[in-house]
Design a protein around this motif. Structure first.
Motif, mmCIF file in Angstrom:
data_model
loop_
_atom_site.group_PDB
_atom_site.id
_atom_site.type_symbol
_atom_site.label_atom_id
_atom_site.label_comp_id
_atom_site.label_asym_id
_atom_site.label_seq_id
_atom_site.Cartn_x
_atom_site.Cartn_y
_atom_site.Cartn_z
ATOM 1 N N ARG A 101 0.821 -1.212 0.000
ATOM 2 C CA ARG A 101 0.000 0.000 0.000
ATOM 3 C C ARG A 101 0.859 1.268 0.000
ATOM 4 O O ARG A 101 0.528 2.249 -0.677
ATOM 5 N N LYS A 137 -5.709 -12.177 -0.403
ATOM 6 C CA LYS A 137 -5.305 -11.045 0.430
ATOM 7 C C LYS A 137 -4.788 -9.883 -0.405
ATOM 8 O O LYS A 137 -5.095 -8.715 -0.131
ATOM 9 N N LYS A 141 -6.294 -6.152 -0.674
ATOM 10 C CA LYS A 141 -5.423 -5.033 -0.293
ATOM 11 C C LYS A 141 -5.439 -3.956 -1.375
ATOM 12 O O LYS A 141 -5.557 -2.746 -1.071
ATOM 13 N N TRP A 145 -7.088 -0.201 -1.146
ATOM 14 C CA TRP A 145 -6.246 0.956 -1.463
ATOM 15 C C TRP A 145 -6.927 1.855 -2.492
ATOM 16 O O TRP A 145 -6.940 3.084 -2.345
#
Length: 480
Positions: A101, A137, A141, A145
């Protein structure tokens, strides 16, 4: 909500005479599987509706369809492609020493519908049995974001892409949480949502509960279908859930919903696949009584019924009847008929209708040629299969993986293993990647013929390319 007519015109006059003709033509039992060219056109109807709308909206959002900016769109798409590649590279490096991120923020990438789609597709196509948890995952993610970036808001299509990843990774609880989140964000569940969720229902009881939940939900946006039942029936057709289609159809009638031409086509096809000819005919008759004309898809089903029943004369009459009703037979109709006749073992009739297709101005495509080639291979007529293959090449039709598999199978059946291996190399040099079926056909044939060294050479080449480890594990105990 206004419905969108998907399948042919609804006529105001009766078609009882036409339906009598059709019933007489098809009034013989049939059995066994059908061919994809019957159900694939039905399956595609409405299946990409929300993704198409999503893509169109984002193009409008980014460019406004201003003619002066049209020439810039190619540059925009190239930029998105490059950005997606950079994002995927960052996601691959995510771990204890690198927070994806934070790095994504340093890339100065602007999220858009197209970028999100490309990145999530990139994650989806790289999922395997070893990296499922990690892929799920990483997808989420990136998804989170993007949602935190100014000026961007996820669409239903973006949610569906992550849902597909969760389904593939068997993260079912996370999948349902995402559905709830999507609805809370004001994005209604659609037919595509249902299609993704129904795939995760391993037993009929769970599937029925899911159907009931969607039918009762006020947040189910069933467009472009006439009503929620049609959206669900279509989703079940995509997954070949023919018995569930019967159950949903009965629930639909009990709830007082009426059928349209799409409903009839789906349910009749389900009856066909289940071998319930009497119910198939009753639906055909009912369709006529309710003022619906047989359409493109109805005729496609009927032609396959006649083909598998080895009724070439009746099929010829039906093709003429189609023209009388203003529907010109297409390559798909001829191919469907030829496939049925091929399964019935009538290759002379197959060749007749193949020639008729060309006489009627229809250019045979790769599917039509592959059906003919496969029919000849199954019948042990390799020479005719190879002639058809050469004709296909001369007409600049590009063979696909199914074409090559049939030819390789035919060569192996004839004991021409060197030529079969050469055909494997040919398809690779022409950019057609062999699938597991091709490899399995060749390896099994070589082993059965006692050519274990050659079989292991094919396996070695396959392993070097990192493909189909399950085939390698299946044969690894066999020594040359």
């Amino acid at each position: 909500m206004n419905s969108i007519t998907l399948l042919g015109p609804k006529m105001v006059h009766k078609f009882s005479h036409s339906l009598i003709i059709l019933r007489r033509l098809c009034n013989d039992p049939f059995d066994g599987d059908g061919f994809e060219c019957i159900e694939e056109p039905l399956k595609k109807l409405g299946s990409d509706y929300d993704s198409t709308v999503d893509e169109r909206l984002h193009l409008n959002e980014d460019w406004g369809f201003n003619q002066k900016q049209f020439s810039l769109r190619k540059g925009f798409l190239e930029t998105v492609k490059l950005d997606a590649k950079r994002v995927l590279e960052v996601l691959r490096q995510d771990g204890p020493g690198l927070d994806a991120r934070l790095v994504l923020g340093e890339l100065h990438v602007k999220p858009s519908g197209l970028l999100v789609r490309k990145v999530l597709f990139g994650v989806l196509k790289n999922i395997n049995c070893e990296n499922k948890t990690r892929c799920a995952k990483l997808a989420y993610k990136f998804f989170v974001w993007c949602s935190q970036q100014e000026g961007y808001r996820h669409t239903a299509n973006a949610y569906h892409l992550v849902m597909n990843i969760y389904a593939e990774c068997e993260e079912f609880k996370a999948l349902w949480r995402l559905v709830d989140e999507m609805i809370e964000k004001g994005l209604p569940a659609t037919a595509r949502t249902f299609n993704i969720l129904i795939r995760t229902c391993g037993e009929a009881g769970l599937a029925k509960k899911l159907v009931e939940r969607f039918i009762k939900s006020k947040m189910f946006n069933f467009r472009p279908f006439k009503h929620s039942y049609n959206a669900i029936l279509h989703g079940l057709l995509v997954l070949n859930q023919y018995k569930l289609i019967e159950w949903v159809y009965q629930q639909m009638l009990l709830d007082g919903f009426s059928s349209d031409i799409l409903t009839y086509n789906i349910v009749m096809y389900a009856k066909y696949r289940l071998g319930k000819l009497d119910q198939f005919h009753r639906l055909l008759d009912e369709m006529g009584r309710n003022g619906f004309s047989p359409d493109f898809h109805t005729f496609n089903i009927l032609l396959h019924v006649l083909g598998k029943g080895d009724k070439p004369l009746a099929a010829l009459n039906l093709l003429n009847h189609m023209r009388e009703m203003g529907i010109d037979p297409t390559v798909l109709h001829f191919t469907t008929l030829i496939d049925g006749l091929s399964r019935a073992g009538n290759l002379d009739a197959c060749k007749y209708f193949f020639d008729e297709m060309i006489k009627n101005g229809c250019t045979p495509d790769v599917v039509a040629y592959t059906v003919m080639i496969t029919g000849y291979v199954v019948a042990g007529e390799l020479g005719k299969a190879l002639e058809m293959y050469q004709d296909m090449i001369s007409r600049e039709q590009i063979p696909n993986v199914f074409t090559y598999n049939s030819i390789i199978r035919g060569l192996c059946m004839a004991g021409k293993f060197d030529e079969a291996c050469s055909m494997l190399k040919e398809m690779e040099t022409k950019g057609c990647s062999p699938n597991s079926v091709v490899y399995n056909t060749l390896v099994s044939s070589l082993r059965n013929a006692g050519k274990t060294a050659d079989a292991h050479e094919v396996i070695r080449q396959m392993t070097e390319k990192g493909k189909y480890a399950h085939i390698h594990s299946r044969f690894k105990g066999h020594k040359a």
